[in-house]
Structure formats: C-alpha cells, structure tokens
Enzyme design. Structure first.
Site, PDB file in Angstrom:
ATOM      1  N   LYS A  60      42.726  33.486  33.855  1.00  0.00           N
ATOM      2  CA  LYS A  60      42.462  35.102  33.518  1.00  0.00           C
ATOM      3  C   LYS A  60      43.682  35.306  32.980  1.00  0.00           C
ATOM      4  O   LYS A  60      43.543  35.895  31.961  1.00  0.00           O
ATOM      5  CB  LYS A  60      42.123  35.817  34.045  1.00  0.00           C
ATOM      6  CG  LYS A  60      41.000  35.826  35.457  1.00  0.00           C
ATOM      7  CD  LYS A  60      40.588  36.579  36.350  1.00  0.00           C
ATOM      8  CE  LYS A  60      39.171  36.594  36.900  1.00  0.00           C
ATOM      9  NZ  LYS A  60      38.914  36.415  37.284  1.00  0.00           N
ATOM     10  N   GLN A 104      40.439  40.575  42.045  1.00  0.00           N
ATOM     11  CA  GLN A 104      40.137  39.689  42.800  1.00  0.00           C
ATOM     12  C   GLN A 104      40.205  39.289  44.157  1.00  0.00           C
ATOM     13  O   GLN A 104      40.066  40.229  44.568  1.00  0.00           O
ATOM     14  CB  GLN A 104      41.878  39.060  42.567  1.00  0.00           C
ATOM     15  CG  GLN A 104      40.796  36.528  42.784  1.00  0.00           C
ATOM     16  CD  GLN A 104      39.851  36.248  41.695  1.00  0.00           C
ATOM     17  OE1 GLN A 104      40.251  36.968  40.548  1.00  0.00           O
ATOM     18  NE2 GLN A 104      39.395  35.837  41.696  1.00  0.00           N
ATOM     19  N   ASP A 127      34.767  44.211  35.964  1.00  0.00           N
ATOM     20  CA  ASP A 127      33.753  43.302  36.252  1.00  0.00           C
ATOM     21  C   ASP A 127      32.326  43.886  36.665  1.00  0.00           C
ATOM     22  O   ASP A 127      31.409  42.876  37.040  1.00  0.00           O
ATOM     23  CB  ASP A 127      34.717  43.509  38.175  1.00  0.00           C
ATOM     24  CG  ASP A 127      35.080  42.127  38.456  1.00  0.00           C
ATOM     25  OD1 ASP A 127      34.443  40.655  37.977  1.00  0.00           O
ATOM     26  OD2 ASP A 127      36.158  42.067  39.119  1.00  0.00           O
TER      27      ASP A 127
HETATM   28  N1  GUN Z   1      36.486  36.245  42.331  1.00  0.00           N
HETATM   29  C1  GUN Z   1      35.854  35.116  42.464  1.00  0.00           C
HETATM   30  N2  GUN Z   1      34.588  35.531  41.214  1.00  0.00           N
HETATM   31  C2  GUN Z   1      35.529  37.082  41.200  1.00  0.00           C
HETATM   32  C3  GUN Z   1      34.841  37.463  39.776  1.00  0.00           C
HETATM   33  O1  GUN Z   1      34.936  37.368  38.907  1.00  0.00           O
HETATM   34  N3  GUN Z   1      35.750  38.536  39.871  1.00  0.00           N
HETATM   35  C4  GUN Z   1      36.375  39.337  40.993  1.00  0.00           C
HETATM   36  N4  GUN Z   1      37.518  40.121  41.125  1.00  0.00           N
HETATM   37  N5  GUN Z   1      36.492  38.070  42.330  1.00  0.00           N
HETATM   38  C5  GUN Z   1      36.110  37.095  41.590  1.00  0.00           C
END
Ligand code: GUN
Length: 303
Positions: A60, A104, A127
């Site tokens: 990311k 996350q 998100d």
């Molecule tokens: N953990 C696994 N996929 C995601 C996601 O798309 N967003 C977040 N915040 N955590 C994750």
C-alpha cells in the site's frame, strides 16, 4: 486486456486492469496538484507484526507513493490499548494533510475493531467500513465504497459492460468487508441479488442460477465446475494458501479454477484477479476523499 483461454472462459486480467486504474489515478493526482495545489495523503495504521498485514501495508505504501500521494505510516505496538488507538485515529482525523485513514485489520484482541472503525471520520474512511459509509451504500448515497467490492464491480463491468440490469447475481459470503457491500453494489445496478452463506440450503443449485457469481467465503476451491451456469461471470475474492507438492504451498481462490474456467464465460484467476484491484481502488478512494474534502470536483473515471 482480458485473455481468451485456449478452452473455456475468458481469464479476467485483474493485474492489468489494476495497473491501468493506478495509471489513471496517478494522472489525476498530478492534475489535482497542478491545478489546485493539493496532494492527497493516506495514513495507514498497522498494529503489531501480523506477517500478511505487513506485506499488504508495504505494498500500500509503495503504490501510494508511486501514484504521487503522501503516505503516512503508523506502527503502534501490539500491546496498544483501544483508547490509545482511538486517540491516534482522532489525531489523524484532525490532520489536514491526511485525506484517507486505513486501520489494517485484524486488530489485537484487546482492541474492538468496531470501536476503532467508528472513531474514523467517515469522510476519511477510505476502507468504507464506517457505519455511515455502509449506510450510504445501502441507501444509494455518495459515501466511500469498500475497495474489494468496488474492484470486483469494475471487473464485472469490464466483461459485461455498464448495464447489468436484470442479471441474476449470487454473492457467496456475507462479511461486512466484501459480501454485504458487494450485494448492495449489484443491487444498485439493478441485478437480482442473492446472498448465500454457510447455512444456505442447496448451495450448488443456488449458484447454478447465477449469471454473476462472486465467491468470498475463504474456503479453498469450494465452488466446483458443476456449480456454475455455462457462460457465467465468476469473480473469485478468495486468497487461501494450501499445501501443494513436495511440502510447498500455493495460493488458490474460493473457486476450483480449472474446472470452473471450462464452464464459465469469464473468470478471475488467483493470484492476479481481484487482489491487485483492492489497492488500486484504495488509491482511487483516497483521491475521491481528498477532492471532496477540498470541494474540488471528483475526476471522471477515465479523465
Ligand atoms: N485486512 C485485510 N484486508 C483489509 C482491507 O481491505 N482493509 C483493512 N483495513 N484491513 C484489511
């Protein structure tokens, strides 16, 4: 960009589609900087040392910077309290350089993910997990849409075009992150939507009715060839690591790829299907959030 398989359905090239989307976002970020002096910023909070999360977060950060945005990384220790994490989110809510906040998941057991997500400013919730954004999606408002379902919808439209009305869609899985928002997105496109899950009766038969089948259950290779309607569009959200030959492991989806490909009209592979779309859509959401926060028009998808 999609590839016709030698036999069976088209393989949907999510990797190429995601690269195109990132290139579009990169161009639009450059224009936002040039015309308005705004550089979108994304803050990612990774608690502890969860190995898979570390890989996601690294990707990311790299892709955020490559798109010309600012990336802010916060790495609190595994022992952080819920109150401390909420305080960090509230600081990021107040920071004008931060347009998007992603915490996350999963979080350590002493922290309620619900409480942390609830503390994120919905305008910065890239998100799309906050109840305000989930609610806006359900009633058809302009919130922020969760990245994975948003990416799935783009891949579906790359195959079927923009008009999905009347298509019979089945979403396998009812999570807040994928299944439920995916169902709302399909409903908003006038599909006839079924949400199936572990308690669904006659699951193979339900699946066989679908023109669009989205599998998001986290069960390796669960969807078999004879579960799929000939010519259906199959989107595989699963990422499961299984044992393969000689003690090695490999990634597979929730769909038995070879068997389903023989029947489907189009199918996403794992890896290289939905996965790359998630981060590309995160960048798009960050750009959208930055534009809205500054009262600047959100660029058109192909602009
Ligand atoms: N953990 C696994 N996929 C995601 C996601 O798309 N967003 C977040 N915040 N955590 C994750």
């Amino acid at each position: 960009m999609n590839q016709q398989a030698p036999e069976g359905g088209t393989i949907i090239d999510g990797k190429a589609f995601a690269a195109d989307l990132r290139a579009t976002v990169t161009r639009q970020v450059a224009r936002l900087k040039q015309e308005h002096g705004i550089t979108p910023g994304l803050a990612v909070v990774l608690v502890g040392e969860h190995p898979a999360s570390q890989v996601y977060v690294r990707n990311k950060n790299k892709q955020t910077i490559e798109a010309g945005m600012n990336s802010f990384e916060h790495r609190p220790e595994d022992s952080i309290s819920e109150a401390e994490l909420v305080a960090l989110v509230e600081e990021l809510n107040q920071d004008p350089k931060v347009n998007g906040i992603l915490v996350q998941l999963p979080l350590p057991s002493q922290v309620s993910s619900h409480a942390v997500i609830a503390s994120i400013d919905p305008a910065k919730d890239v998100d799309g997990f906050h109840t305000t954004n989930a609610g806006l999606l359900a009633v058809g408002g302009a919130g922020l849409v969760p990245c994975t379902p948003l990416g799935c919808m783009m891949l579906i439209k790359s195959v079927l075009g923009d008009d999905l009305s009347g298509q019979r869609a089945l979403v396998l899985g009812r999570s807040n992150i994928v299944g439920k928002p995916m169902a709302h997105l399909l409903l908003a496109e006038s599909c006839t939507v079924t949400i199936a899950h572990s308690r669904t009766r006659d699951l193979p038969q339900e699946c066989r009715r679908a023109d669009i089948l989205v599998a998001a259950v986290g069960r390796p290779q669960m969807v078999k060839g004879d579960w799929v309607k000939p010519g259906a569009t199959v989107i595989d959200v699963g990422i499961n690591r299984i044992e393969s030959d000689e003690g090695k492991t490999r990634l597979v989806g929730d769909v038995d790829f070879e068997a389903v490909r023989a029947v489907a009209g189009a199918i996403t592979p794992v890896p290289g299907g939905v996965g790359p779309m998630t981060i590309a859509c995160l960048l798009l959401n960050t750009l959208t959030a930055a534009c809205r926060q500054h009262g600047v028009p959100v660029p058109e998808p192909d602009g």
